[in-house]
Design an enzyme around this catalytic site. Structure first.
Site, PDB file in Angstrom:
ATOM      1  N   TYR A 108     -69.311 -45.312  29.451  1.00 29.64           N
ATOM      2  CA  TYR A 108     -69.542 -44.108  30.058  1.00 29.64           C
ATOM      3  C   TYR A 108     -70.851 -43.460  29.201  1.00 29.64           C
ATOM      4  O   TYR A 108     -71.315 -42.359  29.717  1.00 29.64           O
ATOM      5  CB  TYR A 108     -68.259 -42.836  29.907  1.00 29.64           C
ATOM      6  N   LYS A 130     -59.349 -55.826  27.825  1.00 31.26           N
ATOM      7  CA  LYS A 130     -59.415 -56.980  28.740  1.00 31.26           C
ATOM      8  C   LYS A 130     -60.287 -58.199  27.800  1.00 31.26           C
ATOM      9  O   LYS A 130     -61.187 -58.598  27.964  1.00 31.26           O
ATOM     10  CB  LYS A 130     -60.491 -56.396  29.933  1.00 31.26           C
ATOM     11  N   ASP A 176     -55.107 -54.850  33.316  1.00 26.09           N
ATOM     12  CA  ASP A 176     -54.511 -54.979  34.693  1.00 26.09           C
ATOM     13  C   ASP A 176     -52.974 -54.903  34.410  1.00 26.09           C
ATOM     14  O   ASP A 176     -52.312 -54.387  35.243  1.00 26.09           O
ATOM     15  CB  ASP A 176     -55.118 -55.941  35.268  1.00 26.09           C
ATOM     16  N   ASP A 219     -59.471 -43.630  30.894  1.00 31.41           N
ATOM     17  CA  ASP A 219     -59.530 -42.610  31.852  1.00 31.41           C
ATOM     18  C   ASP A 219     -58.816 -42.941  33.217  1.00 31.41           C
ATOM     19  O   ASP A 219     -57.898 -41.935  33.518  1.00 31.41           O
ATOM     20  CB  ASP A 219     -61.150 -42.603  32.357  1.00 31.41           C
ATOM     21  N   ASP A 278     -54.773 -41.107  34.114  1.00 37.35           N
ATOM     22  CA  ASP A 278     -54.430 -40.582  35.381  1.00 37.35           C
ATOM     23  C   ASP A 278     -52.965 -41.402  35.963  1.00 37.35           C
ATOM     24  O   ASP A 278     -52.406 -40.722  36.598  1.00 37.35           O
ATOM     25  CB  ASP A 278     -55.349 -40.946  36.494  1.00 37.35           C
TER      26      ASP A 278
HETATM   27  C1  IPM Z   1     -61.531 -36.949  32.496  1.00 33.73           C
HETATM   28  C2  IPM Z   1     -62.330 -37.101  33.935  1.00 33.73           C
HETATM   29  C3  IPM Z   1     -63.683 -37.185  33.495  1.00 33.73           C
HETATM   30  C4  IPM Z   1     -63.776 -38.376  32.666  1.00 33.73           C
HETATM   31  C5  IPM Z   1     -64.934 -36.981  34.566  1.00 33.73           C
HETATM   32  C6  IPM Z   1     -64.736 -35.873  35.363  1.00 33.73           C
HETATM   33  C7  IPM Z   1     -66.365 -37.232  33.799  1.00 33.73           C
HETATM   34  O1  IPM Z   1     -62.131 -38.060  34.749  1.00 33.73           O
HETATM   35  O2  IPM Z   1     -61.578 -36.223  31.952  1.00 33.73           O
HETATM   36  O3  IPM Z   1     -60.694 -37.787  32.957  1.00 33.73           O
HETATM   37  O4  IPM Z   1     -64.091 -39.538  33.414  1.00 33.73           O
HETATM   38  O5  IPM Z   1     -63.741 -38.567  31.327  1.00 33.73           O
HETATM   39 MG    MG Z   2     -60.146 -38.912  34.518  1.00 34.41          MG
END
Ligand code: IPM
Ligand code: MG
Length: 370
Positions: free
Chosen positions: A143, A200, A232, A256, A260
């Protein structure tokens, strides 16, 4: 007794609603604990693009740097989706992380006992609860690596010209890996002493370096049991046996994605707080894991609990008020036990569905009793 400077970034979508609620809770904390919070509202994200023409104005960044902690709602929304990378609202987040050197992102995925049926997983898979701390490296990796877009002169094997070609580079140094691993190990020591390093390493050189550094650092934490897992496989095991994970430490991109997934397993992403930390003594940033939820913005129905719980983390990690943080968590627990829900965590049988404002009042009421 102290006065703390808090930079508040309401941001976009439901951000202003949930940060407003959280400041109300913090005002109550101030009143009861005798400490003071000096809130300075700061513009960043889509709203800053509309007002100042850039996602993270210099003045906003300066106020954040001069604060004791930053409380952020959410940034982004469909209105700004067509803007190029560096002009997007999300650039404010990346800018704050980089400029405040917030290299460690702590995301909790907890299945609150009262909300067990909110998990999309089969009940037998979550019957022993889920309590995972994801420690995500936040200022390195792909990133923040070199990137580019250029015209390729080459062709595919069948002769088709490649056309434009883009690249994003993943880079990690030993020092960057070591400092995030230490956050993982110390967090594990404060919890159930299990650390999963997700990578990985069967493909990536960076992952192989993570493993090497882990082996060295692990010798300083003999009580922590360390397991390596390919990303994975980790994404699969999280669904198969979520209860067996304690602390996961991983790179920026894997963290990231997995955070989620872990959030969704709890079924209550609207409940999950996060902390982004740099070196001790520098301001940390606290924000809910959920995003700006533009579809429900302004309706007064957003769940403020993730931001309120993020403020609890702020009290603990940045302001040296762990007891007050714990009281907030207890107050939230009590409200849930009484059956109060916002729409996102309500099941069809829940009768006590509250809006943002009412939910906030309930938390304040419970906090008052502690
Ligand atoms: C998070 C979000 C951010 C990231 C985006 C919005 C840049 O998805 O905080 O997880 O990928 O870090
Ligand atoms: Mg995110």
């Amino acid at each position: 007794m102290a006065v703390f400077k808090i930079a508040v970034i309401p941001g976009d979508g439901i951000g202003p609603e949930v940060t407003r609620s959280t400041c109300e809770v913090l005002n109550k904390v101030a009143q009861k604990s005798g400490n003071g919070f000096l809130f300075t509202e700061v513009s960043a994200g889509g709203i800053a693009i509309d007002t100042f023409g850039e996602p993270l104005p210099e003045k906003s960044l300066q106020i954040a740097k001069d604060s004791d902690a930053v409380l952020l709602g959410a940034v982004g929304g469909p209105k700004w989706d067509d803007l190029p990378g560096r002009s997007r609202p999300e650039a404010a987040l990346l800018g704050l992380r980089k400029e405040l050197a917030l290299y460690a992102n702590l995301r909790l995925a907890i299945l609150f006992p009262e909300l067990k049926c909110a998990s999309p997983l089969r009940p037998d898979l979550v019957e022993n609860g889920v309590d995972i701390l994801i420690v995500r490296e936040l200022t390195g990796g792909i990133y923040f690596g070199k990137r580019g877009l250029e015209k390729s002169e080459e062709c595919l094997s069948d002769g088709t010209p490649k056309g434009m070609e883009a690249f994003d580079v993943e880079t990690y140094s030993e020092a960057e890996i070591e400092r995030i691993l230490r956050v993982g190990f110390t967090s594990a020591m404060q919890r159930r002493k299990n650390l999963t390093v997700v990578d990985k390493a069967n493909i990536l050189e960076t992952s192989r370096l993570w493993r090497k550094v882990t082996e060295r650092v692990a010798s300083e934490y003999p009580e922590v049991s360390v397991e390596f897992m390919y990303v994975d496989n980790a994404s699969m095991q999280l669904l198969r046996r979520p209860g067996s994970f304690d602390v996961i430490v991983t790179s920026n991109m894997f963290g990231d994605i997995l955070s989620d997934e872990a959030g969704m397993i709890t079924g209550s992403i609207g409940m999950l707080p996060s902390a982004s930390l740099g070196t001790p003594g520098t301001p940390g940033m606290y924000e809910p894991v959920h995003g700006s939820a533009p579809d429900i913005a302004g309706k007064g129905i957003a769940n403020p609990l993730a931001t309120i719980l993020s403020a609890a983390m702020m009290l603990r990690y940045s302001l040296g008020l762990p007891e007050e943080g714990e009281k907030i968590e207890k107050a939230v627990g009590a409200v849930l036990r009484q059956g109060y829900r916002t729409t996102d965590i309500a099941s069809s049988s829940d009768a006590n569905v509250l809006g943002t404002k009412e939910m906030t009042e309930k938390v304040i009421e419970e906090y008052e009793k502690l």
